[in-house]
Write an enzyme that holds these catalytic residues in place. Structure first.
Site, PDB file in Angstrom:
ATOM      1  N   SER A 625     -22.485 -47.533  38.446  1.00 54.48           N
ATOM      2  CA  SER A 625     -23.757 -47.164  38.125  1.00 54.48           C
ATOM      3  C   SER A 625     -23.468 -45.905  37.102  1.00 54.48           C
ATOM      4  O   SER A 625     -23.300 -46.014  36.125  1.00 54.48           O
ATOM      5  CB  SER A 625     -24.145 -46.490  39.496  1.00 54.48           C
ATOM      6  OG  SER A 625     -25.519 -46.161  39.764  1.00 54.48           O
ATOM      7  N   ASP A 700     -29.381 -57.033  41.095  1.00 57.01           N
ATOM      8  CA  ASP A 700     -29.587 -55.788  41.392  1.00 57.01           C
ATOM      9  C   ASP A 700     -31.199 -55.377  40.908  1.00 57.01           C
ATOM     10  O   ASP A 700     -31.589 -55.602  39.753  1.00 57.01           O
ATOM     11  CB  ASP A 700     -28.567 -55.049  40.394  1.00 57.01           C
ATOM     12  CG  ASP A 700     -28.473 -53.552  40.503  1.00 57.01           C
ATOM     13  OD1 ASP A 700     -29.283 -53.069  40.875  1.00 57.01           O
ATOM     14  OD2 ASP A 700     -27.311 -53.211  39.978  1.00 57.01           O
ATOM     15  N   HIS A 732     -26.978 -53.549  43.962  1.00 58.05           N
ATOM     16  CA  HIS A 732     -26.470 -52.498  43.328  1.00 58.05           C
ATOM     17  C   HIS A 732     -25.061 -52.124  44.022  1.00 58.05           C
ATOM     18  O   HIS A 732     -24.321 -51.672  43.421  1.00 58.05           O
ATOM     19  CB  HIS A 732     -27.345 -51.226  42.992  1.00 58.05           C
ATOM     20  CG  HIS A 732     -26.919 -50.232  41.951  1.00 58.05           C
ATOM     21  ND1 HIS A 732     -26.488 -50.635  40.880  1.00 58.05           N
ATOM     22  CD2 HIS A 732     -26.638 -48.921  42.147  1.00 58.05           C
ATOM     23  CE1 HIS A 732     -26.062 -49.399  40.108  1.00 58.05           C
ATOM     24  NE2 HIS A 732     -26.163 -48.453  41.083  1.00 58.05           N
TER      25      HIS A 732
END
Length: 756
Positions: A625, A700, A732
């Protein structure tokens, strides 16, 4: 460059669970008798049942009547299926309260809205994932498989309250327990428990109109998962009406193993339109809906709504689009008048919090502010006048946990001792001596606190680097009452076969290159290191706002421990921009992401270069991320220091990310076009010189897969070789044992090929 090092904490080992009163002199005598024949940790075992972390209850709550503490616990044979357990304060027993399979045993079917909501909440698993008590503690509510189940504790009889084609979400008991409320098909409903009568309170929900629901950025960025709130007297509901019409529709692919779904999503990318939002109040008959005048400017956020205790007024927080102004207001239902209680302003941004507490006297409230550079608590009256500052100092409050009005104490968690630990403290409500807070928790480490509303006690979920997570019950003065989950490492504990191989971290701090900040780090070294041998290093990074990696809490037998057993050193450093250090530590990233963060990570690697056992030609970086973004930026901009990297689900172009998060740190694209360009990874792609791997979930909906497809094209255009692993159907968070095992094997294979 001069590097200074100081020890922030003594080295600790993530191993045995010590009793509350244990000290350095008796630790050896208290150590559990576990086998010395250590097994090698495997990636498959890390993600298998039973959990190596042992007993790890979650969603801990006191029952309203104070007779029990309840929690969710994964089944021994399936750690992802959760049941409801209790610790009964009278019998002093831990026991199963509700078996999820007794309510529903089939495969769970959820609406797309609920799936997205759970993803935002980071709720993973099946069975009982959420539960609520009735006001008198006699019954429970379970949202399960799109319907609502009512469970009476005395009779142990479960009743299914709804059985409809639509999905019920955001289920709540009314404050007095007479009704159940929920969202169905974007409208608010209430159900009378006694009569079974259902009433629809709003009627225009559907399409782009959502009543009582939280919009995308509220869920993802504001930690607001609901859009409606009961008044304490159970007569009214305040709710938000969200109109998504202004938000652009994007069509994104969700790629699964055997299909591709084209998803139309109203996604508010930075610089584009947000939803139009209205605040309204309705009676529970749904006959009178009154809208609150929010002013002419429609480009706003409403991050928080909260009733005052007398039910005559409802408060709301109005946040400006640039997030530099936050206004706290109240609306009087009878007089239909508003009042501004206070206005917070910042030259950079304002961090949201959940610490607003209206006292029962209906005259004063507690509020949190970072106005002096650190988050602290303040006492106001309802005229908006400051009575006193309750806490003060160069440290931050985490959260307000309880106000004991009777005895005049305010309880909160914070970092008054060290930013690496979280403790429970108290201060007088009178505001005397705000610099002199009283620490209540006794053991050094990380404490999460849940106070009872009916008794002078609290639940403490605790760990430190030498203690796996333990849950205990304490009196308000910190005295230990009983264990709820001692989680002691015995020969029967799941981690016992690997116990002797677990490695402790070393803590320290470095001065940033510009001398402006102290940067805390955590260093793990393999066991039985050979003199004279140089070892490869994996820098595990996140680096983004509202996060902290370097803390005195237990990580358990995780992938870090596996890396150590494979002969890697593991290093973590919290750069500027990360949390719990005050605004002077956070604000340097404003309008220029990926610059000071990279500089601070380079400072960390320069320190690693001074260590005689580190091979500076084999220092890699890995993050997910924002950490994936940092892995790219360090590989592209600092290849002399980071020789190989793994980037997971990275943001590559901040123009692809949402309004609330991105504009908080980069401002609006029209106001900071150069900053957006410089914060993107693409100006630096040509700087890649070492091996790099990128992975991303192909479904995602947070960091869109487009971030990675743009990166692929840019790397190809530059003639840069790289590795790519994609996961069909993964969101995600990269959930599921099979995905996690494959992903971590792939990461380790990458580093082994390039560093071994």
């Amino acid at each position: 460059m001069k590097i200074t090092v100081k020890k922030a904490l003594v080295a600790l080992v993530c191993s045995l669970a010590l009793p509350l009163s244990a000290n350095a002199s008796d630790e050896k005598s208290k150590a559990p008798a576990v086998a010395k024949n250590t097994e090698q940790l495997t990636i498959e075992r890390i993600y298998s049942s039973p959990s190596l972390n042992g007993q790890t209850p979650k969603s801990l709550k006191f029952s309203p009547d104070g007779t029990r503490v309840t929690y969710l616990q994964g089944k021994t044979e399936d750690l992802n299926r959760y049941d409801l357990w209790e610790y009964n304060l009278a019998s002093k027993e831990n026991k199963l309260l509700v078996d999820s399979q007794s309510l529903f045993s089939g495969p769970e079917s959820l609406s797309d809205e609920e799936k997205a909501r759970r993803e935002r909440q980071r709720i993973y698993g099946v069975g009982i994932m959420e539960y609520q008590f009735s006001q008198d503690g006699s019954a429970l509510l379970f949202p399960l498989n799109g319907d609502i189940y009512y469970y009476h504790l005395a009779t142990k009889i479960a009743k299914r309250l709804t059985e409809t084609a639509g999905f019920e979400t955001d289920v709540k008991f009314s404050p007095k327990g007479n009704f159940v409320s929920y969202i169905r098909e974007q409208n608010i409903y209430v159900l009378n428990i006694a009569s079974g009568e259902e009433r629809q309170l709003t009627i225009d929900g559907g399409g782009t109109i959502k009543n009582g629901m939280s919009e995308f950025v509220a869920q993802e960025e504001m930690a607001r998962m609901t859009g409606y709130w009961w008044s304490p007297n159970e007569k009214h509901i305040a709710f938000l009406r969200v109109d998504e019409t202004p938000v652009q529709t994007v069509i994104r692919n969700e790629i699964y193993a055997e299909k591709i779904e084209l998803i139309e999503q109203r996604y508010p990318a930075t610089g584009t339109n947000n939803v139009h939002i209205q605040l309204a109040v309705t009676d529970i008959k749904g006959k009178k809906i009154r809208f609150v005048d929010l002013g002419d400017n429609k480009d706003i956020y409403i991050p928080r709504v909260k009733w005052l205790s007398d039910s005559k007024k409802v408060s709301y927080q109005l946040q400006s689009r640039d997030q530099k102004t936050l206004t706290l207001k109240t609306y009087d239902l009878k007089k239909r008048r508003q009042k501004t209680l206070l206005v917070e302003e910042s030259s950079h941004w304002l961090n949201l919090h959940k610490d607003l507490t209206f006292l029962s006297d209906n005259k004063t409230f507690i509020w949190a502010s970072e106005r002096d550079g650190y988050k602290h608590l303040y006492h106001y009256n309802l005229k908006g006048e400051l009575i006193s500052q309750l806490t003060k100092g160069e440290w931050v409050v985490d959260s307000l946990t309880r106000v004991d009005e009777k005895n005049g104490w305010v309880y909160f968690t914070g970092r008054a001792d060290t930013p690496l630990e979280r403790h429970l403290y108290k201060v007088p409500l009178s505001g005397k001596s705000p610099e002199n807070v009283q620490r209540i928790t006794k053991r050094n480490g990380f404490h999460s606190i849940n106070f009872s509303q009916t008794s002078e006690s609290y639940i403490d979920s605790f760990s430190n680097t030498k203690t796996p997570k333990q849950v205990s019950l304490h009196s308000a003065n910190g005295e230990h009452i009983t264990w709820l989950a001692e989680n002691k490492v015995t020969p029967e504990h799941p981690v016992a076969p690997y116990y002797d191989g677990l490695v402790m971290p070393e803590f320290g701090s470095l001065k940033s290159d510009d001398g402006q900040a102290d940067l805390y780090y955590k260093l793990y070294k393999p066991k039985n290191m050979q003199p004279g041998k140089k070892y490869p290093v994996i820098v595990r990074v996140y680096g983004g706002p509202h996060a902290q990696l370097v803390t005195n809490e237990c990580q358990g037998a995780d992938i870090t421990q596996y890396m150590l057993q494979q002969g890697y050193i593991v290093y973590q450093l919290d750069n500027r921009g990360s949390n719990y250090r005050g605004t002077a530590f956070e604000f340097p990233i404003y309008e220029r992401l990926g610059q000071v963060e990279v500089a601070d990570q380079i400072t960390g690697v320069k320190y690693l270069h001074t260590l005689p056992y580190v091979d500076k030609e084999r220092i890699g970086v890995f993050g997910h991320s924002y950490g994936g973004y940092m892995a790219l930026m360090t590989m592209f901009k600092a290849g002399d220091y980071f020789k190989a990297g793994v980037s997971g689900a990275p943001v590559t172009d901040w123009m692809l990310y949402d309004t609330h998060y991105t504009e908080r740190y980069l401002n609006h694209p029209k106001a900071n076009a150069a900053g957006y360009q410089q914060s993107s990874v693409f100006p630096y792609v040509s700087g890649l010189s070492g091996p790099m791997m990128v992975y991303h979930g192909m479904a995602d909906d947070n960091v869109l897969f487009t971030n990675t497809t743009k990166l692929i094209k840019a790397l190809q255009d530059e003639g840069k070789l790289f590795e790519l692993m994609t996961y069909p159907g993964s969101k995600h968070s990269m959930r599921g044992k099979k995905v996690k095992v494959h992903l971590n094997k792939t990461i380790m294979n990458f580093f082994d090929r390039h560093f071994k």
